[in-house]
Scaffold this active site. Structure first.
Site, short mmCIF file in Angstrom:
data_model
loop_
_atom_site.label_atom_id
_atom_site.label_comp_id
_atom_site.label_asym_id
_atom_site.label_seq_id
_atom_site.Cartn_x
_atom_site.Cartn_y
_atom_site.Cartn_z
N LYS A 90 -7.05 -25.07 -14.93
CA LYS A 90 -6.28 -25.00 -13.84
C LYS A 90 -4.87 -25.00 -14.64
O LYS A 90 -4.41 -26.17 -15.04
CB LYS A 90 -6.17 -25.73 -12.49
CG LYS A 90 -4.48 -25.48 -11.47
CD LYS A 90 -5.75 -24.51 -9.97
CE LYS A 90 -4.79 -24.19 -9.34
NZ LYS A 90 -4.28 -23.01 -9.95
N LYS A 114 -0.91 -34.66 -15.19
CA LYS A 114 -0.82 -33.75 -14.56
C LYS A 114 -1.55 -33.62 -12.98
O LYS A 114 -1.32 -33.96 -12.57
CB LYS A 114 0.23 -32.49 -14.51
CG LYS A 114 0.08 -32.23 -13.62
CD LYS A 114 1.72 -30.71 -13.01
CE LYS A 114 2.61 -30.36 -14.46
NZ LYS A 114 3.69 -29.13 -14.31
N LYS A 126 -3.39 -23.51 -19.47
CA LYS A 126 -2.74 -22.67 -19.13
C LYS A 126 -2.42 -21.50 -20.12
O LYS A 126 -3.55 -21.79 -20.47
CB LYS A 126 -1.29 -23.79 -20.03
CG LYS A 126 -0.15 -23.51 -19.26
CD LYS A 126 0.39 -23.74 -18.49
CE LYS A 126 1.94 -23.48 -18.01
NZ LYS A 126 2.34 -23.84 -16.96
N GLY A 165 1.02 -18.86 -11.25
CA GLY A 165 2.21 -18.34 -11.32
C GLY A 165 2.83 -20.02 -12.71
O GLY A 165 2.29 -20.68 -12.45
N ASP A 166 4.23 -18.95 -12.85
CA ASP A 166 4.68 -19.79 -13.56
C ASP A 166 6.01 -18.92 -14.31
O ASP A 166 6.68 -18.31 -13.85
CB ASP A 166 4.44 -20.72 -15.38
CG ASP A 166 4.42 -21.42 -16.00
OD1 ASP A 166 4.83 -22.72 -15.42
OD2 ASP A 166 5.69 -21.32 -16.67
N SER A 380 -1.53 -25.74 -5.44
CA SER A 380 -2.56 -24.65 -5.79
C SER A 380 -4.20 -24.82 -5.00
O SER A 380 -4.84 -24.35 -4.60
CB SER A 380 -2.24 -24.41 -7.41
OG SER A 380 -1.09 -23.29 -7.44
#
Ligand code: NDP
Length: 448
Positions: A90, A114, A126, A165-166, A380
């Site tokens: 994730k 995290k 990522k 998103g980012d 999320s």
């Protein structure tokens, strides 16, 4: 040489020219040294740190698309599936010209710890591309997103890898990617988070990272006998994280006097007008000069002509919410000289290592991004839960869960810092608390 130092050298040697990845690994290794060295032989025999610092899978691909002039463009793209010990991969998708494999690996590595801190069953990953959505037409962005997903869809799924998103990937991009995933697979599943509310998104996901940052900041200050209300705050960035950090800070009684984008920054001593900022950034996708033009109290500083940034403003709390390494040692010295009490990272690794060390040495309360910005990925994960049970929770339900998660994360990292003899060192606390759960799961699952 100690096992930890050996591994750091190995990471540098095996991943040349990836300074952000080296920086993220070093910070974590320095923090967990105390845990590793208590049982060094076992960790070494299991090649545990080699496995922890090497992604499970790295997918690199090209993205060809046609621009509005009929010219074919080709971007580089990647997905780093870093660690799935505690759940499906994730982590977000970054679309920015600066994207390279070292940056995505640093982000994926951070994401592992995290996600563990959230207490939810999500592993770390990522992805992204050096595509720049800025200045592109909606059709061009759609063409890119569809081509990107045509390749990526082979590697992701609701129970395997769930991107989000980012930087550069907002509601518009997620929508185009989701449409293409559904078209290719025929599956209406929670494969992406940050989706629109009409097709499986969660209420409060848009606000979650910024709101969560403030819930944690408030709790951390409270536990140190300080009230957030009445404090002056500097925020950097003016994207998703920054906007909702500013909104929540103001709701909680603080005054936010700065924000920025990649070309300049605003000083607004009356307090940032969030509704105006949203109109400029979310609706018009314009520059901050437009904010200054519409707000008498605001002064715009252009980064091209001025050396200084928003960290020269005298504030009690600094919340860097733009990008990695945007707050350096010189900035840290200025903030400390101006009496800053606390720094909480909304972005991922926005503070350089030297600046972080300086804040800690000066007894500034400092919470790293992997804890302070975990509200985004936590929500999320709540979106994934809602998708799985085919239900939607109210804004208040999601927001209350987010608040509890952030308060819990703070107490977890605080307790870990105390347990390992580093009280108040929330960097060490976050890395150790995040690591322990992942390590336990990796050990239980054997050599995989
Ligand atoms: P956005 O794209 O919405 O906003 C990013 C902001 O930072 C913009 O104001 C942008 O300015 C500025 N910025 C980006 N790159 C640079 C740069 N190289 N130099 C100066 N300014 C820059 O992204 P988000 O708000 O979503 O993300 C911000 C940070 O928070 C990132 O580090 C991200 O990884 C992290 N994060 C985001 C989460 C989320 O839920 N969105 C969750 C957890 C962490 P401009 O528009 O001019 O480019």
């Amino acid at each position: 040489m100690s096992y930890v130092d050996e591994i750091y050298d190995r990471v540098v040697k095996q991943n040349p020219a990836q300074p952000e990845f080296h920086q993220a690994v070093k910070e974590v290794l320095d923090s967990i040294r105390v845990v590793i060295e208590a049982n060094e032989e076992k960790y070494r025999k299991d090649a545990f740190l080699e496995r922890l610092t090497t992604p499970e899978r790295q997918i690199l691909f090209r993205v060809p698309w046609v621009d509005d002039k009929g010219q074919v463009q080709v971007n580089n793209a990647m997905r780093i599936q870093f660690n799935s010990a505690i759940g499906p991969y994730k982590g977000g998708l970054r679309l920015h010209p600066s994207v390279n494999i070292g940056i995505i690996k640093f982000l994926g590595f951070e994401q592992v710890f995290k996600n563990s801190l959230t207490g939810l069953p999500i592993g770390g990953g990522k992805g992204g591309s050096d595509f720049d959505p800025k200045g592109k037409s909606d059709r061009e962005v759609m063409a890119f997103c569809q081509s990107f997903m045509t390749e990526l869809h082979k590697y992701i799924g609701a129970d395997t890898d769930v991107p989000a998103g980012d930087i550069g990937t907002g509601a518009r991009e997620i929508g185009f990617m989701y449409g293409q995933y559904k078209r290719l697979t025929g599956l209406y599943e929670g494969v992406l988070t940050g989706k629109g509310l009409s097709y499986g998104g969660s209420l409060a996901r848009t606000e979650a990272t910024g709101y969560g940052l403030l819930y944690m900041t408030e709790e951390m200050l409270k536990c140190n006998g300080i009230a957030l209300a009445g404090k002056t705050v500097a925020v950097s960035g003016s994207g998703n994280v920054a906007i909702y950090a500013i909104q929540k800070a103001e709701q909680l009684g603080a005054k936010v006097v700065t924000c920025s984008d990649s070309t300049g920054w605003i000083y607004d001593p009356e307090g940032i007008d969030v509704a105006l900022l949203q109109e400029v950034k979310e609706v018009k996708r314009a520059r901050l000069t437009e904010y200054a033009a519409k707000r008498a109290s605001a002064v715009y500083h252009d980064k091209a002509t001025e050396k200084n940034n928003q960290w020269i403003v005298k504030v009690d709390v600094a919340l860097p919410c733009a990008t990695q390494n945007e707050l350096n040692l010189e900035d840290a010295k200025t903030l400390v000289a101006n009496g800053v009490i606390a720094v909480c990272e909304g972005a991922n690794m926005p503070t350089t290592r030297e600046a972080t060390d300086y804040f800690q040495a000066q007894k500034v309360l400092f919470v790293p991004g992997k804890a302070a910005n975990a509200g985004g990925v936590a929500t999320s994960a709540l979106e994934m839960s809602q998708n799985s049970e085919r239900l939607s929770w109210t804004f208040e339900e999601v927001d209350a869960k987010l608040h509890d998660i952030m308060v819990n994360i703070f107490h977890n990292i605080d307790n870990a810092s105390k347990k390992y003899g580093m009280e108040g060192n929330y960097v060490a606390g976050a890395n150790i608390a995040g690591f322990l759960k992942v390590a336990d799961a990796m050990n239980a699952q054997g050599i995989v």
